[in-house]
Design an enzyme around this catalytic site. Structure first.
Site, PDB file in Angstrom:
ATOM      1  CG  ASP A 231      12.258  15.933  74.435  1.00 30.04           C
ATOM      2  OD1 ASP A 231      13.271  15.680  73.752  1.00 30.04           O
ATOM      3  OD2 ASP A 231      11.444  15.061  74.801  1.00 30.04           O
ATOM      4  CD  GLU A 232      14.273  17.605  70.289  1.00 29.13           C
ATOM      5  OE1 GLU A 232      15.165  18.259  69.734  1.00 29.13           O
ATOM      6  OE2 GLU A 232      14.280  16.367  70.389  1.00 29.13           O
ATOM      7  CB  VAL A 233       5.755  18.600  71.092  1.00 26.46           C
ATOM      8  CG1 VAL A 233       4.483  18.013  70.491  1.00 26.46           C
ATOM      9  CG2 VAL A 233       6.031  17.959  72.449  1.00 26.46           C
TER      10      VAL A 233
ATOM     11  CD  GLU B  72      11.851  21.170  74.836  1.00 27.34           C
ATOM     12  OE1 GLU B  72      12.337  20.783  75.920  1.00 27.34           O
ATOM     13  OE2 GLU B  72      12.196  20.708  73.739  1.00 27.34           O
TER      14      GLU B  72
ATOM     15  CG  HIS C  29      11.316  12.446  71.250  1.00 25.30           C
ATOM     16  ND1 HIS C  29      12.429  12.155  70.485  1.00 25.30           N
ATOM     17  CD2 HIS C  29      11.369  13.770  71.522  1.00 25.30           C
ATOM     18  CE1 HIS C  29      13.126  13.265  70.290  1.00 25.30           C
ATOM     19  NE2 HIS C  29      12.514  14.264  70.896  1.00 25.30           N
TER      20      HIS C  29
END
EC number: 3.2.1.52
Lengths: 434, 558
Positions: free
Chosen positions: A229-231, A282, A169
């Site tokens: 998050d969300e890597v 995460e 992000h």
């Protein structure tokens, strides 16, 4: 006269996770008394008092004889705003803080930067916003803008929790910080695109250290949200230097280990600055070794189901925040406030100590489809359902009663100039724009 | 200096003309293949500010630009007829569009910028030539009105030609979209030629002012937005079960008892204002007084209008649809629709006729008796048709055409040939369109465009992708589909969220109904729609974002 009595002084301080927000309100003939341990409790009591005052058909203001003893069920009751997917002008943020106070929310989670834009004007790295904002002149938050938000929040007993989400992000960080992001490769040569923050360079940690030092002085709260998050691993996998590093470190093909390596160093940086960290789930799910007081923010609705995740997080000894069922940006037809209201954060198998570790939660208004044109009606009164779930007693669950009170509260919001949308068919005495 | 530059510029222009023509692009509703836009790229940067919405039928633009000087630029009316050149409607439109083009910037405050600073030639005037001003200028738009126009933008004078004033209004909107401001505050327009007309004649928005009252300001703002999107019908679903805000002259008790409160009323003056505001934007106002169902609020101010429901032999105290067996019902409707016919100038009235619940009729002994007498058996659809038939006849006697929801057709009522059937049921609407047009009736499509059904994500794409004529039928049948409507039912909508919920999602419907059938490229639409959204923002419409990004002028009013 409403007599307000506060036991401990603290007018000039900032609210914290430990602040006591309890108050007692006593209204009888000849005497109205609001007493609280702290100024924060007094603020909560004032809000309640203002809601008790009614007006009759003749224009006379009145208040019923009342006895109230009140305190929040959860100490962390937050609202997330995203100012990266769409810039939000200052007035939108300040107005949201006002309405948060009406709802007894006490944490403003400012998801200030992300992939699409970097509106935060950094004094250490001015190029970040110069290159990364949608428009460096009109779509940024200056130091004085940030100070205004902090003070406006403080006066309402609201903590400001900034989030600088990394290593994913972070595309908007790239233009203003050359070398920070991982260059992606197509075969043997760079493709020209970039991925998450590059975790293998020392310069990365120098940069991040300086930035977070600045952030920790600008934002007074003890906690910083560092994201995690969300890597997406695709870019890392394509980069030969990273592959080499993976081999060196013995991580094999497990890029979660590389992600954890980065997060670990970041968490160490943050605690060396004397701040506490909040991370998205995460970080916990990937087995990062975090300090026991790191707060885990549960946001995924499934894989695993969020109640199961809360159980796992708290069983492992960590404090937790719940957002998963409260993504208010996910609109749908009908009275979806009811689903938000019916959430029971502690409905999982666990010991009382575990349950105590659930500090509260946050309603999230992600910004992909939201800006100042639709923020207020989309937030209110729906977020009010979350506010009551986090403040009121676990037994307060009757939907019918909640509907009546929330509909009435919505009319009150209109009266206070808030563009809160209707719950259902009906009307208020004075309509918006009427 | 200025003049000399101008002459040199002109010569240079002539010299370069062949080169310019080579770079002229033809856009005949053409498909453009663009690289996939990374989802988070800010659109404001990459899309020209003069992109159009809805896309005209035929469009040719060149890279050659002309400058406009707000202080000098004029819009001038010329007419083909000998009836004189005074036309209030168009004069008002000129003023409005002047503000839209130049007003939001502070060119006035900054002071005049010498045009010599740029090399572009100046566009001095937009000449608007309307073949026939009458009856348009003082009259009302109707289904058969011509909205076609031809626009030529070239120096020194641009020409907008239209058969009727309604076409001139559409052309003005397009022209205003072509004019854009550059980074230095200069106003520019590209040389262009546009030939345009709507694909469908009925392009409507339904607003519901019964589930929630909508203050006048909200309705008027919406009419502005409709004009920006070339919508031409306001389907005003004014009353329903929940409230009766329409103040009737003959029956004041209807709103006295049936409105949410006295503050939640539309007076005759309010109604006139809406009609006139719409007219000056070329928008028809079709009122809907939905019966026999959806009428709970009518019963408050009109005793004995609604059917009393029974439990066995006892009235329960609650009421159902309009009572179809009493003469008083039809006396009332005769008088009521006489008023409606005179208050609303449009040739059509929408009579509703949807979702009639038969339970109450079935419970009422007198109704059951009537069913027997009429030989309807137990088929209450026949009773419904009996009622509707009589209302249709009443309204016809006032020389009005009528629109009805599809149930009226489905339940086989006898309809006049010019009845417009509105198809709203989502389940297999293509099949319904076949049936309706197969039976020879005109149809409008609303089913896939219920914008009150919100969902997460870019649902505009779903509305844009609807093809109204995708149903089995002959060419003649397809011609009977005269258009459609985007509906914003009011259960969860009022002035606090109406504008962002309607716009720009309804814009997708607007282009589907105006532009050519082959204008379907979603990528191109996304870019133009995002730009159009920013334009609406500049014009004071709080249209919500299409996706991640920003508008250049939005942050004003910090």
């Amino acid at each position: 006269q409403l007599l307000v009595s506060v036991a401990t002084p603290g007018c000039d301080g900032f609210p914290s996770l430990d602040s006591k927000e309890s108050y007692q309100l006593s209204v009888s003939e000849g005497s109205m008394l609001l007493s609280a341990d702290t100024v924060w409790g007094a603020l909560r009591g004032l809000e309640t008092f203002s809601q008790l005052v009614g007006r009759d058909e003749n224009g006379m203001y009145y208040i019923n004889q009342t006895e109230i003893v009140d305190f929040p069920r959860f100490p962390h009751r937050g609202l997330l705003l995203d100012t990266s997917r769409h810039y939000l002008p200052l007035r939108a943020i300040l107005e949201t803080l006002d309405v948060m106070a009406y709802n007894k929310f006490n944490v403003f989670h400012w998801h200030i930067v992300d992939d699409p834009s970097f509106p935060y004007e950094s004094s250490t790295f001015p190029e970040l916003s110069k290159q990364g904002a949608f428009d460096a002149v009109t779509h940024t938050y200056s130091a004085s803008d940030v100070r205004r938000v902090l003070e406006h929040a403080r006066l309402r007993g609201i903590r400001v929790l900034p989030e600088f989400d990394t290593p994913g992000h972070s595309l908007s960080w790239g233009p203003g910080a050359p070398g920070l992001l991982t260059p992606c490769y197509l075969g043997k040569s760079p493709s020209g695109t970039y991925g998450p923050i590059n975790p293998i360079l020392n310069s990365t940690y120098e940069f991040v250290s300086s930035l977070f030092k600045e952030v920790s002085t600008v934002f007074p709260d003890f906690f910083l949200h560092i994201g995690g998050d969300e890597v997406d691993f695709t870019c890392w996998k394509s980069n030969p230097q990273i592959s080499a590093f993976m081999k060196e470190m013995g991580f094999g093909e497990d890029y979660k280990k590389l992600e954890s390596y980065y997060i670990q160093r970041l968490l160490d940086i943050v605690s060396s600055i004397g701040k506490g960290s909040i991370v998205w789930q995460e970080v916990f799910d990937n087995g990062v070794k975090v300090r026991p007081d790191t707060i885990i923010h549960v946001w995924k609705e499934s894989s695993p189901p969020y109640l199961e995740e809360l159980a796992n997080v708290t069983r492992a000894g960590y404090p937790a925040l719940l957002s998963a069922p409260w993504y208010l940006n996910r609109i749908s037809y009908g009275q979806d406030w009811m689903a938000a209201y019916q959430v029971e954060p502690l409905k999982f198998e666990g010991s009382p100590e575990q349950k105590d570790r659930v500090l509260g939660g946050e309603a999230c208004m992600w910004g992909e489809y939201v800006d100042v044109t639709n923020l207020t009606p989309r937030l209110w009164p729906r977020a009010g359902a979350v506010a009551e779930r986090l403040w009121s007693n676990a037994t307060v669950r009757d939907l019918q009663d909640a509907y009546l009170r929330l509909a009435d509260f919505r009319c009150k919001l209109l009266g206070r100039g808030v563009q809160a949308q209707p719950l259902y068919t009906g009307y208020c005495e004075h309509e918006f724009g009427g | 200096m200025g003049r000399a530059m101008g002459l040199v510029g002109l010569l240079l222009g002539l010299f370069l003309l062949p080169a310019v023509l080579l770079s002229t692009s033809f856009r005949h509703g053409a498909l453009r293949t663009e690289p996939e836009l990374a989802e988070w790229e800010p659109i404001s940067d990459t899309v020209p500010e003069d992109s159009l919405w809805p896309l005209p039928q035929w469009l040719r633009t060149s890279r050659r630009q002309l400058q406009l000087a707000p202080g000098r630029f004029q819009m001038v009316l010329r007419t083909g007829s000998s009836a004189g050149t005074a036309c209030g409607l168009l004069q008002d439109a000129f003023r409005r569009y002047y503000d839209y083009m130049f007003g939001h910037s502070d060119w006035g405050k900054r002071g005049r910028r010498p045009l010599g600073a740029r090399a572009e030639p100046e566009l001095l005037q937009l000449q608007v030539v309307v073949e026939s001003l009458d009856p348009g200028c003082r009259g009302y738009p109707h289904l058969g009105s011509s909205e076609a126009y031809h626009l030529t933008v070239t120096e020194p004078v641009a020409v907008l030609k239209a058969d009727e004033v309604w076409g001139a209004l559409r052309g003005l909107e397009t022209f205003s979209q072509l004019v854009h401001e550059d980074d230095y505050g200069s106003f520019l327009v590209n040389e262009s030629e546009i030939d345009d007309f709507p694909r469908f004649a009925h392009r409507g928005i339904l607003l519901d002012t019964s589930r929630h009252y909508l203050p006048l300001k909200s309705i008027l703002k919406n009419l502005d937005a409709m004009a920006f999107n070339k919508f031409n019908v306001l389907h005003w679903h004014v009353v329903d079960d929940q409230s009766f805000p329409y103040q009737s002259i003959y029956f004041p008790e209807l709103s006295d008892k049936g409105a949410y409160s006295y503050n939640h009323i539309y007076t005759p003056a309010d109604v006139r204002l809406v009609i006139e505001y719409a007219r000056s934007r070329g928008i028809r106002v079709i009122p809907e007084f939905d019966t026999p169902g959806h009428t709970q609020s009518w019963g408050k101010g009109q005793k004995d209008l609604l059917t009393p429901c029974y439990n066995g032999q006892q009235p329960t105290g609650s009421f159902g649809p309009v009572n179809p067996i009493l003469n008083t019902t039809y006396d009332f409707m005769t008088k009521f629709f006489k008023e409606i016919s005179s208050v609303f100038p449009d040739a059509y009235i929408h009579l509703g006729g949807d979702e009639v619940n038969f339970d109450c009729w079935k419970s009422n002994p007198e109704v059951k008796e009537f069913m027997k007498k009429q030989g309807f058996g137990t088929d209450y659809a026949k009773l419904e048709s009996y009622y509707i038939q009589k209302i249709l006849d009443i309204v016809s006697s006032y020389n009005k055409g009528y629109m009805v929801w599809q149930e009226v057709f489905d339940n086989k009522a006898q309809l006049k040939p010019d009845t417009v059937v509105e198809v709203w049921m989502g389940n297999n609407y293509a099949h319904e369109l076949s049936s309706v047009t197969g039976a020879g009736f005109t149809a409008i499509l609303a089913a896939p465009w219920y914008l009150d059904y919100i969902s997460y994500g870019q649902d505009w794409k779903k509305y844009y992708s609807v093809e109204p004529l995708n149903f089995p039928g002959s060419e003649e049948q397809k011609k009977l589909v005269i258009g459609g409507e985007a509906c914003l039912w009011g259960e969860f909508v009022d002035a606090t969220n109406l504008t962002p919920r309607l716009w720009p999602r309804a814009s997708a419907v607007g282009e589907r109904l105006w532009s050519s059938r082959n204008v379907t490229n979603l990528q191109d639409a996304y870019e133009r729609l995002s730009n159009h959204r920013c334009r609406m923002l500049r014009r004071g419409i709080a249209a919500e974002p299409v996706f991640v990004g920003y508008c250049a002028h939005e942050a004003r009013g910090h």
